[in-house]
Design a protein around this motif. Sequence first.
Motif, mmCIF file in Angstrom:
data_model
loop_
_atom_site.group_PDB
_atom_site.id
_atom_site.type_symbol
_atom_site.label_atom_id
_atom_site.label_comp_id
_atom_site.label_asym_id
_atom_site.label_seq_id
_atom_site.Cartn_x
_atom_site.Cartn_y
_atom_site.Cartn_z
ATOM 1 N N ARG A 15 -3.431 -0.323 0.606
ATOM 2 C CA ARG A 15 -3.812 -1.476 1.428
ATOM 3 C C ARG A 15 -4.088 -1.099 2.881
ATOM 4 O O ARG A 15 -5.087 -1.515 3.445
ATOM 5 C CB ARG A 15 -2.710 -2.530 1.390
ATOM 6 C CG ARG A 15 -2.638 -3.317 0.118
ATOM 7 C CD ARG A 15 -1.487 -4.304 0.136
ATOM 8 N NE ARG A 15 -1.477 -5.115 -1.064
ATOM 9 C CZ ARG A 15 -0.382 -5.624 -1.589
ATOM 10 N NH1 ARG A 15 0.794 -5.432 -1.032
ATOM 11 N NH2 ARG A 15 -0.455 -6.345 -2.693
ATOM 12 N N HIS A 19 -7.381 1.223 3.127
ATOM 13 C CA HIS A 19 -8.139 -0.036 3.225
ATOM 14 C C HIS A 19 -8.855 -0.394 1.922
ATOM 15 O O HIS A 19 -10.012 -0.804 1.921
ATOM 16 C CB HIS A 19 -9.118 0.018 4.399
ATOM 17 C CG HIS A 19 -8.447 0.390 5.679
ATOM 18 N ND1 HIS A 19 -7.611 -0.472 6.349
ATOM 19 C CD2 HIS A 19 -8.445 1.541 6.393
ATOM 20 C CE1 HIS A 19 -7.135 0.121 7.427
ATOM 21 N NE2 HIS A 19 -7.618 1.344 7.479
ATOM 22 N N GLU A 22 -8.755 -5.820 -1.892
ATOM 23 C CA GLU A 22 -7.820 -6.533 -2.758
ATOM 24 C C GLU A 22 -8.446 -7.864 -3.147
ATOM 25 O O GLU A 22 -9.005 -8.566 -2.309
ATOM 26 C CB GLU A 22 -6.491 -6.750 -2.042
ATOM 27 C CG GLU A 22 -5.409 -7.258 -2.947
ATOM 28 C CD GLU A 22 -4.018 -7.041 -2.363
ATOM 29 O OE1 GLU A 22 -3.065 -7.362 -3.082
ATOM 30 O OE2 GLU A 22 -3.885 -6.558 -1.225
#
Length: 165
Positions: A15, A19, A22
């Motif tokens: 995350r 990066h 999601e």
Amino acid sequence: MSVYDKIGELILALRFRYHVEEFGDASELANYIKELESGEGVDALLSLEGRPRPYLISAYREGDDVVLALVDLDDVRSLKTGVKVEELEEVTSALGAEKYGSNGLAPFFFPIMERDGEAFFALGLKAVLPLTVVTGGAIDELLEILEVRGDEFFNAIVGALKSLY
């Protein structure tokens, strides 16, 4: 450190360090995958409501086909094997494809960590789909196959591993 701590670290790294996109629903993810050019790949997290951990999804487009690898980060298992943890995905993918490849599927073990000769891994499923059928429904169906047939896939791969090692 527990296996779930390792998974938490992986999710946080994906995350925030890498990066990774999601998604909250499979249709959004399918649309994202369809935008790939031939020769491009992407990793994504699919966070469905009611699940403690997301699915890890990798997609690679080659021509008019998409290779998907779906990993259920909630389905963690362990096993003492003769396979080095860093080789576990490759070895089990080949065994899964040998057993289920005629159905277009290849279950596999996604390595998380090793402790005292025991490999900890999440159960995964690879499939090749024509780009035209990459939809939220197709992704949901693959996730359902992974959930419903997970024990069968696990037992088949373990049996094949035992005959090798």
